[in-house]
Every structure is written in C-alpha cells, then in structure tokens.
Design an enzyme around this catalytic site. Structure first.
Site, PDB file in Angstrom:
ATOM      1  N   GLN A  39       0.845  -1.062  -0.083  1.00  0.00           N
ATOM      2  CA  GLN A  39       0.086  -0.044   0.078  1.00  0.00           C
ATOM      3  C   GLN A  39       0.829   1.230  -0.020  1.00  0.00           C
ATOM      4  O   GLN A  39       0.679   2.276  -0.379  1.00  0.00           O
ATOM      5  CB  GLN A  39      -1.023   0.079   1.186  1.00  0.00           C
ATOM      6  N   HIS A  72       1.658   3.049  -3.143  1.00  0.00           N
ATOM      7  CA  HIS A  72       0.825   3.715  -3.956  1.00  0.00           C
ATOM      8  C   HIS A  72       1.075   5.342  -4.205  1.00  0.00           C
ATOM      9  O   HIS A  72       1.308   5.827  -5.235  1.00  0.00           O
ATOM     10  CB  HIS A  72      -0.586   3.688  -3.505  1.00  0.00           C
ATOM     11  N   GLU A  80      -9.369   0.612   5.321  1.00  0.00           N
ATOM     12  CA  GLU A  80      -9.728   0.125   4.047  1.00  0.00           C
ATOM     13  C   GLU A  80      -9.305  -1.341   4.050  1.00  0.00           C
ATOM     14  O   GLU A  80     -10.327  -2.294   3.676  1.00  0.00           O
ATOM     15  CB  GLU A  80      -8.799   0.988   3.018  1.00  0.00           C
ATOM     16  N   HIS A 130     -54.109  15.220   3.161  1.00  0.00           N
ATOM     17  CA  HIS A 130     -53.429  13.839   3.214  1.00  0.00           C
ATOM     18  C   HIS A 130     -54.739  13.136   4.106  1.00  0.00           C
ATOM     19  O   HIS A 130     -55.051  12.060   3.684  1.00  0.00           O
ATOM     20  CB  HIS A 130     -52.457  13.739   4.219  1.00  0.00           C
TER      21      HIS A 130
END
Length: 434
Positions: free
Chosen positions: A262, A265, A330, A423
C-alpha cells in the site's frame, strides 16, 4: 534508511498519537475547486466542444471531433485478442472470479400479502446507464476496470460508458482488454473533470449517466463531489490504507512487503502493523530496512512509511481488534493462527484478509471481492462497491379495499395530528361510509 514510527498502546499519549497519525486533510484545495467548477460549467454550456478543448489542452490530444475520441468495440476485442497468452489468461481468470463473486450479491425483488389482501414488497431494478472512470497518468489499471464495470454488468445495467485518458502501447491494450471482458459498451479517451462533467450532464455525443464510479486525481474527486445529486457517485476516496494484525508468527518479510504494497501507491498512503510481540516488531523493522532498497518505488514507499506508517505494540490480540475497529481501515489483514476465531471481533473494515497466506494484493487483482473500498475511517458506515450500488429499490404498495379501511383510519388520525388535512381526506375518501 526507512524510518517508521514505533507506538505503544500502553503509553498515556497513545490515542493522541494515533489520532495525529490517522489525520488526513480532506478539505478541497480552493484552486482545484475553482478550476473544476469552471470546467463543469463550461462543459454544461458548450458540451462536446468544451470536452474536445480540454482534452487537447490537458491530454495533448490532436482530436478535432468526439468521434476521434471514441474507441469502437472492435478495438476492445482486438486489444484482448492481441494480448500475450499469459496476460490474457490472467486477465480472464481475474474477470471470471470477480464476476462469480458479484453474482452472489444480486438482490431479488420480493413481496408478501397480508390477510386482508394488501400486498407490500420491494422491486429491485438495475440502473439504466453508468459511467466508469479509469485513471490514466503514469500507470494503467485494468483491475480498476474489472472492479468497477463487472458488478454493473452483473447487476444488469443497460449501458456502461468508460472514460479514461489515452495511453500508449501495452498499458492501453490491457485496459481496453479489461473493458472488453467486463462488458463495457462505449469507451472514450477523455479524462479529468471534463470527463466527469460529460457523464454527469451529457453532451451531444455522450449520454447522461445515472451514476459515476471509479477513482481519479484531485480534479476528478472534486468534480464527482460537485456533480453528486445530479448523478450518483460511489465515493470520494482518500489515500490507500492497510492495517495488519499479526500474532508474531508470520514471516516478517511477508509482513514488510504487505506494508509496502500500500505504501507504494503514494506518499500519503498508510501502512500500520499491530502486534503484541515486541521482538516481532523489531524483526519487521529489520525486514523493512533490508527489502526497501530492492523496491523500484522505494522513494515513494520510504516517504509513505515515514509520513503515515507505524509499528504498534499492543497488549494482546483483543486490544488489536479494538484499535482496528477505531481505525476502521480500508484493508485489514488478520495474519494470525486462527483468523476465524478473531474475525467476529472486527466491526469496521472495508475488506478483511484472513490468514497468513492471504496477502492484500490478491484482493486487489483476482480473489473476487471488490477492491473499491471505503477509506479514511468511512468503513464505520460505508461498504465495498458491489452489485447493490448498481441496483435501486422501489417500494411496492397495493392496498386492498379491506386494507384501506384499517390503514385509512390510521393515516387519517396521524395526518390530522400533523395538520395536513388533504392527506387525511385522501385516506378518508376510500373509507366505506357507515
């Protein structure tokens, strides 16, 4: 030499230190925001002409018409047919696994009938048209095509339109081949905020979609944020994250590389390890130092680990799970002897990778579950992208004459209580007269 924080859950300052580590500035850059708003307004006003202008300016395209920016379906098939056999087999296997997993997510319509004949239920229907954004730039993401388009295909979406900045050579071919396998109907070589605007508002050439999914840069994220409400979006994603819980028995090189997966990235990605074994944390730190120089993206990994990474000593695996739920990562790896004994303690995580052999990278490409996941602690309330994001639900209500007598009186009483006489009367008209 890579530097990575060492934290200890026993420290009085631990929660404050962890909060600072997790903090990520989500505020939109005012300059980016202003530029995006101008692009959105321009595309809305000038349609295709504006899209072509921005594509020429930002992507250095020589296209003069939208026809030049649209790729025929035959080009997608040719890209797949022309792949080297190993890539073709890997891409096909990944596509089949992603499709098979998402077929389990399909939601049927349902209804039930009450004793008085009143029918209540839910009708599930696919979206008519969706837009898939696939990033361009320095890397190609065929996996992103599969993860975004395949659940839409499984859901039965009528038309899938993909937009992506043009690339050269083999990278482009992999992306187009993935689009072919995922059932994408139309592909345009456009990107940026102008592509999001075209999908959201529609142009003479690109029809308006109902939802836009897929990651992108800051301009794409800002554009998605601004068009939400005109169309649906999947999410506005933050930096990638991995949290590893390890009992100290996994090979430290494996864990170091999982953290790297990770961190590579970008410089603001986050990689965290929780373990009760302080000696194991030392071994992982040594593995990081040993393996980092061998990585092609070592500068990015080093910056990421230094900026937002951490090796954290915890009291035990129970505390590790508590901290993991607070972080709501994540990606969460349970690299322990019996992951099924611990997975029930995890309440907040985008995806949970169970066992020593389940590297997060398998989920990115080919395990089957979607890799589009909630970030920045949003796993507390959000879920992975899936078929359900490309379906909508309509309530079914068919009241019988007998049912109208009971429900009408209830509705009338409540409507009068709210001061909404029309209503009340609407319900009362359907009551049998005494």
């Amino acid at each position: 030499m890579a530097t990575i924080r060492r934290l200890d859950s026993r420290s009085a300052e631990f929660r404050a230190e962890l909060s600072r580590l997790l903090a990520f500035e989500t505020a939109q850059d005012p300059q980016v925001d202003a530029a995006v708003l101008n692009i959105l307004a321009d595309v809305k006003a000038r349609s295709d002409a504006a899209v072509i202008d921005y594509t020429q300016r930002f992507d250095r395209s020589s296209a003069q018409t939208m026809a030049e920016l649209e790729l025929p379906h035959a080009t997608l098939k040719a890209a797949y047919d022309g792949l080297p056999e190993a890539e073709k087999q890997a891409l096909s296997a990944a596509a089949e696994r992603v499709k098979r997993y998402h077929e389990h997510q399909k939601q049927p319509s349902w209804h039930y009938t009450e004793d008085d004949g009143t029918l209540l239920g839910q009708q599930v229907t696919p979206l008519d048209r969706v837009g898939i954004y696939v990033p361009g730039g320095k890397a190609a993401y065929p996996s992103s095509v599969l993860m975004n388009a395949m659940p839409a295909q499984v859901a039965g979406v009528g038309e899938i339109i993909m937009v992506s900045p043009a690339r050269d050579g083999g990278e482009q071919q992999l992306v187009l081949a993935a689009a072919y396998l995922a059932g994408v109907h139309r592909v345009f070589n456009i990107g940026g905020a102008q592509a999001v605007a075209a999908l959201a508002y529609g142009t003479e050439t690109i029809p308006q979609v109902d939802k836009i999914v897929g990651p992108g840069n800051a301009y794409v994220a800002a554009a998605k944020r601004h068009v939400f409400g005109v169309v649906g979006i999947d999410m506005v994603a933050g930096p990638s994250e991995i949290l590893v819980i390890c009992d100290g028995e996994t090979d430290p090189d494996w864990i170091a590389m999982d953290l790297f997966s990770q961190a590579e990235h970008d410089e603001i990605a986050q990689s965290i390890l929780l373990s009760p074994d302080v000696a194991f944390l030392e071994r992982v730190q040594a593995s990081i130092a040993k393996l980092l120089p061998t990585m092609p993206r070592h500068d990015i990994i080093e910056a990421s680990l230094g900026n937002r990474g951490a090796l954290i000593q915890v009291a035990d695996l129970d505390e590790a799970c508590e901290i993991a739920n607070w972080i709501a990562p994540e990606h969460l790896e349970l690299s322990v002897a019996d992951p099924q004994a611990w997975v029930g303690k995890i309440r907040h995580a985008g995806a949970i990778f169970m066992g020593r052999y389940t590297s997060e990278s398998l989920g990115d490409y080919c395990a089957g579950p979607n890799h589009v996941l909630p970030t920045s602690r949003t796993a507390r309330f959000a879920s992975p992208l899936g078929v359900y994001d490309f379906q909508k639900r309509s309530s079914l209500i068919m009241v019988s004459r007998n049912g109208a007598q009971t429900l009408g009186r209830i509705a009338s009483t409540l409507a009068h209580g709210e001061g909404l006489q029309a209503h009340a009367r609407s319900a009362e008209y359907r009551l049998d007269q005494p």
